[in-house]
Design an enzyme around this catalytic site. Structure first.
Site, mmCIF file in Angstrom:
data_model
loop_
_atom_site.group_PDB
_atom_site.id
_atom_site.type_symbol
_atom_site.label_atom_id
_atom_site.label_comp_id
_atom_site.label_asym_id
_atom_site.label_seq_id
_atom_site.Cartn_x
_atom_site.Cartn_y
_atom_site.Cartn_z
ATOM 1 N N ASP A 1 0.832 -1.209 0.000
ATOM 2 C CA ASP A 1 0.000 0.000 0.000
ATOM 3 C C ASP A 1 0.865 1.258 0.000
ATOM 4 O OD1 ASP A 1 -1.309 -2.293 1.089
ATOM 5 O OD2 ASP A 1 -2.885 -1.026 1.911
ATOM 6 N N HIS B 1 -1.086 4.462 -0.484
ATOM 7 C CA HIS B 1 -2.114 5.316 0.125
ATOM 8 C C HIS B 1 -1.834 6.818 -0.008
ATOM 9 C CE1 HIS B 1 -5.229 2.785 1.712
ATOM 10 N NE2 HIS B 1 -4.371 1.982 2.313
ATOM 11 N N ASP C 1 -4.224 -0.368 -3.263
ATOM 12 C CA ASP C 1 -4.352 0.759 -2.334
ATOM 13 C C ASP C 1 -3.321 1.845 -2.651
ATOM 14 O OD1 ASP C 1 -6.416 -0.635 -1.210
ATOM 15 O OD2 ASP C 1 -5.680 -0.528 0.844
ATOM 16 N N ASP D 1 -6.276 7.196 -1.451
ATOM 17 C CA ASP D 1 -7.050 7.384 -0.218
ATOM 18 C C ASP D 1 -6.145 7.613 0.983
ATOM 19 O OD1 ASP D 1 -9.644 7.373 -1.169
ATOM 20 O OD2 ASP D 1 -9.960 5.239 -0.845
ATOM 21 N N ARG D 2 -6.698 8.329 1.948
ATOM 22 C CA ARG D 2 -6.058 8.693 3.225
ATOM 23 C C ARG D 2 -4.937 9.711 3.027
ATOM 24 N NH1 ARG D 2 -7.987 6.191 7.643
ATOM 25 N NH2 ARG D 2 -9.179 4.275 7.374
ATOM 26 N N ASN E 1 -8.611 -2.922 -2.059
ATOM 27 C CA ASN E 1 -9.982 -2.609 -1.643
ATOM 28 C C ASN E 1 -10.281 -1.118 -1.724
ATOM 29 O OD1 ASN E 1 -8.117 -2.599 0.746
ATOM 30 N ND2 ASN E 1 -9.928 -1.830 1.806
ATOM 31 N N HIS E 2 -9.245 -0.279 -1.757
ATOM 32 C CA HIS E 2 -9.474 1.164 -1.859
ATOM 33 C C HIS E 2 -9.571 1.655 -3.299
ATOM 34 C CE1 HIS E 2 -9.482 3.043 2.166
ATOM 35 N NE2 HIS E 2 -8.953 1.878 2.516
ATOM 36 N N HIS F 1 -3.724 -8.383 -3.067
ATOM 37 C CA HIS F 1 -3.799 -7.302 -2.082
ATOM 38 C C HIS F 1 -4.228 -7.805 -0.712
ATOM 39 C CE1 HIS F 1 -4.240 -3.338 -0.383
ATOM 40 N NE2 HIS F 1 -5.432 -3.690 0.056
ATOM 41 N N ARG G 1 -12.347 -6.773 10.040
ATOM 42 C CA ARG G 1 -12.731 -5.563 9.305
ATOM 43 C C ARG G 1 -14.231 -5.496 9.049
ATOM 44 N NH1 ARG G 1 -8.045 -3.483 6.565
ATOM 45 N NH2 ARG G 1 -6.307 -4.944 6.663
ATOM 46 N N HIS H 1 -2.261 -4.721 2.505
ATOM 47 C CA HIS H 1 -3.565 -4.509 3.146
ATOM 48 C C HIS H 1 -3.515 -4.182 4.626
ATOM 49 C CE1 HIS H 1 -7.887 -4.760 3.142
ATOM 50 N NE2 HIS H 1 -7.994 -5.952 3.700
#
Length: 556
Positions: free
Chosen positions: A300, A302, A329, A332-333, A361-362, A410, A458, A485
């Protein structure tokens, strides 16, 4: 010691451990805090505070399923404990379950009617649910939706006539909002409610026209093209013709490093060309590394663009001789997600074999709407790019196999035994991730330290043990699973008797976790993993989640 004395001792000791847990939480040591709250619960399981506190620690680690379970237990112990509803509502919100979150915040407001913070959050949640209902109302059936990408020809951007007027349907929306605001001021809330109802009907009709009509003709009708002419004074990176070169990518990254934007004309070209390449790939991509050559897998990122630059500084730029796989990923964030995704896509355009990209997943609408990418794209590029990225993310492969030995995905493995690589290749991935099934589990699942399978911490996917990993590898004649992840303190973790490695490449995640980042180097033919760790580097003063959903930022 009498039973009463033993009970008093346990309660007292539990309080002492809770204090230690709170200190660990304040130090951002959320895993340690969870362990300590667990010890307190084992000594006194009827204290709702311990369960609610452990719930928020789970939330910080993105373990929303576990957070919901703990908060629900706190509510069961004390139905009038407002923080139980508050913690559960926050976890539901983080999962995008706005309607469930609304119920909990309504309960918080009922228990604490004079709490201004509860009132504020309830109002924001009500807005989020109203927006969701409106989007559902105007959404066209799947069969009637048109591809944004198919309506854009980047070759002709900047060649249209002078008119660049906004479509009437779009222009009417802010007018409608202004009328409503005026109604509230002039005639009060009751009459304004009637005005609101009428306006909702008008907006639904407008929305239907927008989705089915304007979009059907293509969001880039000729009258809008002039907006994307490359102005003579533009001094940023330029693509000459159809070829993305290394010089262009270097110039673009340097511009990004200095917080300068790429012209939308070239952003469209990069994204559209990447889409064409990704669409042609299978859902499971085979990668062949010749003997004596190396390959790098990153986890990731991110949206941490400056840490991405550091990876390239440490390990070299992607090229045919120095290929990479980024394992989902990307966005995001972190608040430089646009820079990250355009850089990765540009390298893909420059040399398809220099970089491989896997879906996380993002890379989905639901996550992007909550965790910042959608807002960032809208701010730095345009609404059209929001739709375009959503389409391209649906083209990303779901997994890769390196030299028939290393399976890279992922999230993780599956809720059933017997899944073969051919089953993964057969997945129709051109959609938003479902909430169950093989595709969901590839993107969401996590390993667990004990055998068998269990519910996901999760709230999506599952947890799987070393026996599941071993069986999957044996049945598919593989040696190793590499996945991402999850944040890891050292940037990686080796589990399941060395048969599974987690790699995470976003150091000091969200500017608060204090973790290292890592990447894995493989050299053929042995493919023995060589793990390299690194620390975070400085970045401009733009906080993580700067573009995230307003409501979610209230909890960050």
């Amino acid at each position: 010691m009498s039973d009463m004395e033993f009970q008093d001792s346990s309660v007292s000791r539990a309080e002492e451990i809770k204090v230690l847990a709170n200190e660990a939480f304040k130090a951002h040591k959320y895993g340690q805090a969870i362990d300590l709250y667990t010890q307190a619960i084992e000594l006194n399981g009827q204290n709702a505070v311990y369960w609610a506190n452990r719930a928020i620690a789970h939330t910080k680690l993105e373990e929303y399923g576990s957070a919901i379970q703990d908060a629900s237990k706190a509510i069961e112990i004390d139905p009038k404990y407002s923080k139980g509803y508050y913690r559960r509502g926050a976890a539901f919100l983080a999962m995008g379950k706005f309607k469930e979150a609304l119920k909990d915040f309504q309960q918080v407001k009922k228990i604490s009617p004079n709490d201004p913070d509860a009132t504020k959050k309830l109002k924001e949640c009500e807005k989020a649910v109203m927006k969701l209902k409106f989007e559902e109302a105007i959404a066209a059936p799947e069969s009637e939706r048109h591809s944004v990408a198919d309506s854009i020809d980047f070759h002709n951007i900047g060649t249209g006539p002078s008119s660049s007027s906004m479509p009437t349907q779009v222009a009417m929306a802010p007018v409608a909002a202004a009328v409503l605001a005026a109604a509230v001021i002039l005639v009060g809330r009751e009459t304004a409610a009637i005005v609101l109802a009428v306006l909702m009907v008008i907006l639904v009709v407008i929305g239907a026209c927008w989705w089915g009509g304007w979009r059907g003709r293509g969001v880039f009708s000729k009258r809008q093209i002039l907006d994307l002419e490359v102005e003579p004074q533009y001094s940023g990176a330029r693509i000459e013709g159809d070829t993305v070169t290394l010089d262009f990518v270097k110039k673009m990254m340097d511009d990004f490093k200095n917080q300068n934007c790429l012209h939308k004309r070239y952003a469209f070209q990069i994204v559209l060309q990447t889409r064409e390449m990704l669409r042609a790939l299978p859902s499971l991509v085979d990668i062949n590394i010749p003997d004596g050559k190396h390959f790098t897998v990153c986890g990731d990122v991110h949206g941490q663009f400056y840490d991405l630059l550091n990876i390239f500084e440490l390990n070299g730029l992607p090229s045919e001789e120095n290929p990479y796989l980024f394992n989902g990923d990307f966005v995001d964030r972190g608040s430089f997600s646009v820079e990250v995704i355009l850089t990765l896509f540009a390298f893909k355009c420059m040399c398809p074999s220099a970089i491989y990209l896997s879906r996380g997943n993002h890379e989905s609408k639901s996550m992007n709407k909550i965790y910042g990418f959608e807002g960032e794209v809208r701010s730095k590029l345009s609404e059209t790019f929001v739709e375009l990225f959503a389409e391209v993310f649906c083209c990303l492969p779901l997994a890769h196999v390196i030299n028939d030995k290393v399976f890279v995905v992922h999230g993780g493995l599956f809720s059933v035994d017997g899944v073969k690589l051919s089953d993964i290749r057969a997945i129709d991935r051109f959609c938003e991730p479902p909430e169950e099934g093989l595709m969901c589990e590839l993107l969401w699942s996590d390993p667990q330290p004990f055998p068998g399978r269990g519910p996901s911490k999760r709230g999506v996917g599952l947890s799987f043990g070393g026996d599941v990993t071993k069986k999957f590898l044996q049945e598919n004649n593989l040696d190793l699973v590499v996945r991402s992840h999850e944040v890891k303190d050292e940037g990686f973790e080796i589990e399941h008797d060395g048969k599974l490695i987690t790699v995470f490449s976003a150091p000091n995640y969200c500017d608060q976790m204090g973790n290292k980042g890592a990447f894995i180097q493989f050299e053929a033919p042995e493919l023995k993993p060589n793990i390299v760790t690194f620390s975070a580097v400085p970045h401009p003063d733009v906080k993580p989640m700067a573009y995230a959903n307003n409501f979610l930022r209230m909890f960050s």
